[in-house]
Scaffold this active site. Structure first.
Site, PDB file in Angstrom:
ATOM      1  N   GLY A 182       0.825  -1.198   0.000  1.00  0.00           N
ATOM      2  CA  GLY A 182       0.000   0.000   0.000  1.00  0.00           C
ATOM      3  C   GLY A 182       0.856   1.243   0.000  1.00  0.00           C
ATOM      4  O   GLY A 182       1.740   1.405   0.850  1.00  0.00           O
ATOM      5  N   GLY A 193      -0.568   4.429  -0.112  1.00  0.00           N
ATOM      6  CA  GLY A 193      -1.395   5.570   0.228  1.00  0.00           C
ATOM      7  C   GLY A 193      -0.666   6.467   1.206  1.00  0.00           C
ATOM      8  O   GLY A 193       0.564   6.379   1.347  1.00  0.00           O
ATOM      9  N   VAL A 201      -0.468   6.653   4.557  1.00  0.00           N
ATOM     10  CA  VAL A 201       0.269   6.025   5.665  1.00  0.00           C
ATOM     11  C   VAL A 201       1.413   5.171   5.141  1.00  0.00           C
ATOM     12  O   VAL A 201       2.536   5.217   5.666  1.00  0.00           O
ATOM     13  CB  VAL A 201      -0.688   5.191   6.545  1.00  0.00           C
ATOM     14  CG1 VAL A 201       0.098   4.410   7.598  1.00  0.00           C
ATOM     15  CG2 VAL A 201      -1.696   6.101   7.226  1.00  0.00           C
ATOM     16  N   GLY A 202       1.170   4.387   4.090  1.00  0.00           N
ATOM     17  CA  GLY A 202       2.232   3.572   3.516  1.00  0.00           C
ATOM     18  C   GLY A 202       3.368   4.419   2.981  1.00  0.00           C
ATOM     19  O   GLY A 202       4.549   4.107   3.182  1.00  0.00           O
ATOM     20  N   ASN A 241      -6.715   1.571  10.223  1.00  0.00           N
ATOM     21  CA  ASN A 241      -7.753   1.991  11.149  1.00  0.00           C
ATOM     22  C   ASN A 241      -8.697   0.830  11.416  1.00  0.00           C
ATOM     23  O   ASN A 241      -8.918  -0.026  10.557  1.00  0.00           O
ATOM     24  CB  ASN A 241      -8.563   3.161  10.567  1.00  0.00           C
ATOM     25  CG  ASN A 241      -7.867   4.486  10.755  1.00  0.00           C
ATOM     26  OD1 ASN A 241      -7.098   4.672  11.695  1.00  0.00           O
ATOM     27  ND2 ASN A 241      -8.121   5.428   9.858  1.00  0.00           N
ATOM     28  N   LYS A 276      -7.570   3.794  20.270  1.00  0.00           N
ATOM     29  CA  LYS A 276      -7.634   4.399  18.936  1.00  0.00           C
ATOM     30  C   LYS A 276      -9.020   4.197  18.334  1.00  0.00           C
ATOM     31  O   LYS A 276      -9.576   5.113  17.711  1.00  0.00           O
ATOM     32  CB  LYS A 276      -6.561   3.787  18.031  1.00  0.00           C
ATOM     33  CG  LYS A 276      -6.551   4.293  16.588  1.00  0.00           C
ATOM     34  CD  LYS A 276      -6.098   5.733  16.494  1.00  0.00           C
ATOM     35  CE  LYS A 276      -6.021   6.222  15.050  1.00  0.00           C
ATOM     36  NZ  LYS A 276      -4.984   5.539  14.257  1.00  0.00           N
TER      37      LYS A 276
END
Length: 296
Positions: free
Chosen positions: A7, A9, A11-12, A94, A175
């Protein structure tokens, strides 16, 4: 170390760039058939990374999965044949509820669960903005995963601070509680996180926190509803100018992670016979929005 990031995106890309800056080798797995990708922080020279090369996946010392929760199983299934059975796998997404399925898919790999409060935004396909400093928590999900505490030092060196948790479930629930309030509320209102600090929304936030605390208590966590509320308000204040991931998903008419955030909370509430009507209302409102995309 040799890292494969599944990934690319926000965060990746954030972790890939930070691990690269810390001196590690970084390889990406993406949904596109591309052998290289270019990524960089804004105002900095971009870097070119190898992508989708099975041999690099086989040689990786660690696999970090940074896709949406509902994409995790498909993503891992796609790389499983090129993954050494002893390679640690870190899930960073998440929501909750993917770990058991992953453990069944990867029956030998050390599994580590992680949660981060760092903010990141892709301002173009190849340019990333680090929108907010945070902290990262990691912990083992199986016996071999619990022996990977060295990863906390590796991650912290790349992007401070990261800490190892003997009981990662507590950090994940904390979280989740924040996400159950901030994500659906900002998605439905299409507002920045800071707008949740408005007095007009305090009653709804109070009710949500009371319901969430009851479920967390039933799950064995020693937490009061006031603590749940204050933590969410602190995060909303610290990320006041940010848009939540669910806000962006709704904005761009994409599937959200509501099933793994509020949906997971509801499933655990049902198992304890706890009523969570306010959370159910938010869940249904997001699901109704998602169903409307095809008809827009």
């Amino acid at each position: 170390m040799r890292f494969t990031l599944v990934g690319a995106g926000a965060v990746g890309a954030l972790w890939g760039l930070k691990l690269f800056e810390a001196g590690h080798q970084v390889h990406f797995v993406t949904r596109k058939e591309e052998s290289q990708i270019t990524l960089g922080f804004e105002h900095q020279k971009p870097q070119t990374f190898s992508a989708n090369q099975p041999s690099l996946g086989e040689d990786s010392d660690c696999l970090v999965v940074c896709v949406k929760a509902f994409q995790v199983i498909d993503a891992i299934s796609a790389v499983k044949s090129h993954l050494h059975p002893d390679t640690p796998v870190v899930l960073m997404h998440n929501g909750m509820g993917t770990a058991n399925d992953v453990l069944q898919t990867l029956d030998t790999n050390p599994l580590v669960l992680a949660t981060t409060s760092h903010g990141a935004l892709k301002i173009s396909p190849s340019v990333l903005r680090h929108t907010g400093l945070g902290e990262t928590r990691l912990g083992g999900a199986n016996v071999s995963g619990k022996q990977c505490d060295f990863l906390a030092d590796v991650f912290s060196h790349a992007l401070p601070s990261a800490k190892w948790e003997k009981d990662i479930q507590t950090a994940l629930w904390r979280k989740l509680a924040v996400n159950c309030m901030i994500n659906p509320m900002t998605a439905l209102r299409q507002c920045q996180n800071g707008e949740l600090l408005s007095d007009s929304l305090r009653e709804q936030l109070n009710t949500l926190s009371e319901e969430i605390a009851l479920v967390m208590q039933a799950e064995g966590l020693n937490v009061a509803s006031g603590d749940v509320l204050q933590h969410a308000l602190q995060v909303a204040k610290a990320t006041a100018e940010n848009h939540s991931s669910m806000n962006r998903d709704v904005h761009f008419k994409r599937r959200s992670e509501i099933d793994f955030i509020t949906g997971y909370l509801i499933s655990r509430a049902e198992s304890h016979d706890i009523a969570v009507p306010e959370n159910r209302a938010l869940y249904q409102a997001i699901k109704n929005l998602e169903l409307s995309y095809d008809h827009a």
